[in-house]
Design a protein around this motif. Structure first.
Motif, PDB file in Angstrom:
ATOM      1  N   MET A   1     -61.749   4.319  -2.825  1.00  0.00           N
ATOM      2  CA  MET A   1     -62.815   5.406  -2.823  1.00  0.00           C
ATOM      3  C   MET A   1     -62.294   6.644  -2.270  1.00  0.00           C
ATOM      4  SD  MET A   1     -65.045   4.647   0.553  1.00  0.00           S
ATOM      5  CE  MET A   1     -64.757   6.304   1.076  1.00  0.00           C
ATOM      6  N   PRO A   2     -61.246   7.004  -2.963  1.00  0.00           N
ATOM      7  CA  PRO A   2     -60.748   8.453  -2.312  1.00  0.00           C
ATOM      8  C   PRO A   2     -61.653   9.655  -2.840  1.00  0.00           C
ATOM      9  CG  PRO A   2     -59.448   7.938  -4.256  1.00  0.00           C
ATOM     10  CD  PRO A   2     -60.479   6.543  -3.674  1.00  0.00           C
ATOM     11  N   LEU A   3     -61.629  10.664  -2.048  1.00  0.00           N
ATOM     12  CA  LEU A   3     -62.347  11.977  -2.254  1.00  0.00           C
ATOM     13  C   LEU A   3     -61.333  12.975  -2.119  1.00  0.00           C
ATOM     14  CD1 LEU A   3     -64.829  13.646  -2.552  1.00  0.00           C
ATOM     15  CD2 LEU A   3     -65.051  13.735  -0.214  1.00  0.00           C
ATOM     16  N   LEU A   4     -61.203  13.726  -3.352  1.00  0.00           N
ATOM     17  CA  LEU A   4     -60.522  14.900  -3.259  1.00  0.00           C
ATOM     18  C   LEU A   4     -60.939  15.997  -3.403  1.00  0.00           C
ATOM     19  CD1 LEU A   4     -59.041  12.358  -5.112  1.00  0.00           C
ATOM     20  CD2 LEU A   4     -57.341  14.159  -5.868  1.00  0.00           C
ATOM     21  N   THR A   5     -60.810  17.258  -2.888  1.00  0.00           N
ATOM     22  CA  THR A   5     -61.494  18.656  -2.813  1.00  0.00           C
ATOM     23  C   THR A   5     -60.214  19.460  -3.082  1.00  0.00           C
ATOM     24  OG1 THR A   5     -62.808  17.537  -1.074  1.00  0.00           O
ATOM     25  CG2 THR A   5     -62.730  20.105  -1.505  1.00  0.00           C
ATOM     26  N   LEU A   6     -60.336  20.292  -3.990  1.00  0.00           N
ATOM     27  CA  LEU A   6     -59.483  21.220  -4.774  1.00  0.00           C
ATOM     28  C   LEU A   6     -60.044  22.633  -4.525  1.00  0.00           C
ATOM     29  CD1 LEU A   6     -56.760  22.088  -5.762  1.00  0.00           C
ATOM     30  CD2 LEU A   6     -57.897  21.768  -7.989  1.00  0.00           C
ATOM     31  N   SER A   7     -59.373  23.541  -3.598  1.00  0.00           N
ATOM     32  CA  SER A   7     -59.765  25.245  -4.033  1.00  0.00           C
ATOM     33  C   SER A   7     -58.656  25.871  -4.447  1.00  0.00           C
ATOM     34  CB  SER A   7     -60.227  25.692  -2.520  1.00  0.00           C
ATOM     35  OG  SER A   7     -59.443  25.495  -1.698  1.00  0.00           O
ATOM     36  N   THR A   8     -58.804  26.846  -5.019  1.00  0.00           N
ATOM     37  CA  THR A   8     -57.653  27.588  -5.423  1.00  0.00           C
ATOM     38  C   THR A   8     -57.893  29.113  -5.592  1.00  0.00           C
ATOM     39  OG1 THR A   8     -58.363  27.682  -7.950  1.00  0.00           O
ATOM     40  CG2 THR A   8     -57.102  25.746  -7.354  1.00  0.00           C
ATOM     41  N   TRP A   9     -56.925  29.880  -5.632  1.00  0.00           N
ATOM     42  CA  TRP A   9     -56.848  31.287  -5.655  1.00  0.00           C
ATOM     43  C   TRP A   9     -56.201  31.715  -6.814  1.00  0.00           C
ATOM     44  CZ3 TRP A   9     -60.213  34.961  -4.503  1.00  0.00           C
ATOM     45  CH2 TRP A   9     -59.790  36.196  -4.707  1.00  0.00           C
ATOM     46  N   PRO A  10     -56.443  32.312  -7.848  1.00  0.00           N
ATOM     47  CA  PRO A  10     -57.744  32.490  -8.085  1.00  0.00           C
ATOM     48  C   PRO A  10     -58.762  31.390  -8.543  1.00  0.00           C
ATOM     49  CG  PRO A  10     -56.424  33.313  -9.918  1.00  0.00           C
ATOM     50  CD  PRO A  10     -55.633  32.689  -8.753  1.00  0.00           C
ATOM     51  N   ALA A  11     -59.925  31.462  -8.454  1.00  0.00           N
ATOM     52  CA  ALA A  11     -60.945  30.355  -8.712  1.00  0.00           C
ATOM     53  C   ALA A  11     -60.646  29.843 -10.145  1.00  0.00           C
ATOM     54  CB  ALA A  11     -62.192  30.845  -8.420  1.00  0.00           C
ATOM     55  N   LEU A  12     -60.797  28.720 -10.331  1.00  0.00           N
ATOM     56  CA  LEU A  12     -60.600  28.107 -11.764  1.00  0.00           C
ATOM     57  C   LEU A  12     -62.204  28.157 -12.096  1.00  0.00           C
ATOM     58  CD1 LEU A  12     -58.392  24.912 -10.759  1.00  0.00           C
ATOM     59  CD2 LEU A  12     -57.905  27.151 -12.009  1.00  0.00           C
ATOM     60  N   THR A  13     -62.353  28.977 -13.199  1.00  0.00           N
ATOM     61  CA  THR A  13     -63.599  29.484 -13.790  1.00  0.00           C
ATOM     62  C   THR A  13     -63.978  28.675 -15.175  1.00  0.00           C
ATOM     63  OG1 THR A  13     -62.808  31.476 -14.789  1.00  0.00           O
ATOM     64  CG2 THR A  13     -63.793  31.714 -12.646  1.00  0.00           C
ATOM     65  N   GLN A  14     -62.653  28.036 -15.720  1.00  0.00           N
ATOM     66  CA  GLN A  14     -63.053  27.436 -16.873  1.00  0.00           C
ATOM     67  C   GLN A  14     -63.288  25.967 -16.760  1.00  0.00           C
ATOM     68  OE1 GLN A  14     -63.204  29.077 -19.731  1.00  0.00           O
ATOM     69  NE2 GLN A  14     -62.966  31.017 -18.348  1.00  0.00           N
ATOM     70  N   PRO A  15     -64.380  25.405 -17.042  1.00  0.00           N
ATOM     71  CA  PRO A  15     -64.691  24.206 -17.004  1.00  0.00           C
ATOM     72  C   PRO A  15     -63.607  23.091 -17.552  1.00  0.00           C
ATOM     73  CG  PRO A  15     -66.654  25.069 -17.694  1.00  0.00           C
ATOM     74  CD  PRO A  15     -65.551  26.171 -17.757  1.00  0.00           C
ATOM     75  N   GLU A  16     -63.082  23.466 -18.717  1.00  0.00           N
ATOM     76  CA  GLU A  16     -62.182  22.667 -19.385  1.00  0.00           C
ATOM     77  C   GLU A  16     -60.881  22.362 -18.421  1.00  0.00           C
ATOM     78  OE1 GLU A  16     -63.287  25.651 -20.828  1.00  0.00           O
ATOM     79  OE2 GLU A  16     -64.983  24.523 -22.104  1.00  0.00           O
ATOM     80  N   GLN A  17     -60.424  23.570 -17.915  1.00  0.00           N
ATOM     81  CA  GLN A  17     -59.389  23.503 -16.996  1.00  0.00           C
ATOM     82  C   GLN A  17     -59.650  22.724 -15.728  1.00  0.00           C
ATOM     83  OE1 GLN A  17     -58.095  27.298 -15.222  1.00  0.00           O
ATOM     84  NE2 GLN A  17     -56.007  26.616 -15.297  1.00  0.00           N
ATOM     85  N   ARG A  18     -60.877  22.944 -15.213  1.00  0.00           N
ATOM     86  CA  ARG A  18     -61.292  22.018 -13.877  1.00  0.00           C
ATOM     87  C   ARG A  18     -61.061  20.775 -14.231  1.00  0.00           C
ATOM     88  NH1 ARG A  18     -65.192  26.049 -13.318  1.00  0.00           N
ATOM     89  NH2 ARG A  18     -66.823  24.602 -14.136  1.00  0.00           N
ATOM     90  N   HIS A  19     -61.632  20.335 -15.641  1.00  0.00           N
ATOM     91  CA  HIS A  19     -61.654  18.816 -15.917  1.00  0.00           C
ATOM     92  C   HIS A  19     -60.480  18.345 -16.106  1.00  0.00           C
ATOM     93  CE1 HIS A  19     -66.166  19.671 -17.214  1.00  0.00           C
ATOM     94  NE2 HIS A  19     -66.202  19.361 -15.947  1.00  0.00           N
ATOM     95  N   ALA A  20     -59.456  19.141 -16.616  1.00  0.00           N
ATOM     96  CA  ALA A  20     -58.288  18.813 -17.031  1.00  0.00           C
ATOM     97  C   ALA A  20     -57.447  18.209 -15.749  1.00  0.00           C
ATOM     98  CB  ALA A  20     -57.634  19.629 -17.924  1.00  0.00           C
ATOM     99  N   ILE A  21     -57.488  18.939 -14.848  1.00  0.00           N
ATOM    100  CA  ILE A  21     -57.161  19.215 -13.430  1.00  0.00           C
ATOM    101  C   ILE A  21     -57.509  17.676 -12.722  1.00  0.00           C
ATOM    102  CG2 ILE A  21     -56.522  20.107 -11.167  1.00  0.00           C
ATOM    103  CD1 ILE A  21     -56.582  22.712 -12.672  1.00  0.00           C
ATOM    104  N   ALA A  22     -58.933  17.776 -12.875  1.00  0.00           N
ATOM    105  CA  ALA A  22     -59.544  16.444 -12.069  1.00  0.00           C
ATOM    106  C   ALA A  22     -59.022  15.207 -12.815  1.00  0.00           C
ATOM    107  CB  ALA A  22     -61.048  16.662 -12.457  1.00  0.00           C
TER     108      ALA A  22
END
Length: 138
Positions: A1-22
């Motif tokens: 049951m891991p929980l991953l939290t990612l913050s980036t600079w600059p912020a990832l604004t494209q949902p497709e990019q966030r989903h691919a990374i996740a």
């Protein structure tokens, strides 16, 4: 049951990019740490966050204050139950996660970007209203 939290600079604004990374981080977590995919949660913080390096602000790409090439940075944390993975498994996961983010972020990645494995005692966290320790005792 891991929980991953990612913050980036600059912020990832494209949902497709966030989903691919996740998805890729979830793949690494299942394959390298042996965690259940269905219980792996990834939170990608999409709002711009103020970052500093060496006490100085990291300027947004293309800003007048930015000196030199655009820079990206990130902080990724994974929370897992203490004692459930070996040092080698965690090292392999850190390397794979770093590589995923190095490829995903658009600008030169600064060295001060971090991947952390936080190991929590089984009685200090859980899911579905039960601690991991309670699950283990059944």
């Amino acid at each position: 049951m891991p929980l991953l939290t990612l913050s980036t600079w600059p912020a990832l604004t494209q949902p497709e990019q966030r989903h691919a990374i996740a998805r890729e981080l979830t793949d690494h977590t299942e394959r390298l740490l042996g965690k259940k995919r269905s219980l792996t949660a990834v939170a990608v913080l999409a709002e711009p966050i103020g970052w500093t390096l060496g006490g100085e602000p990291v300027e947004p790409p293309g800003s007048a204050a930015e000196a030199g090439p655009a820079r990206s940075t990130f902080a990724l944390e994974i929370r897992i139950t203490a004692g459930t993975n070996t040092a080698q498994q965690k090292a392999d996961w850190i390397a794979a996660a770093w590589d995923t983010l190095r490829r995903a972020l658009p600008d030169a990645l600064v060295e001060a970007s971090y991947v952390s494995v936080l190991e929590l005692p089984a009685d200090d966290w859980g899911w579905g209203g039960r601690t991991q320790a309670a699950r283990q005792s059944r």
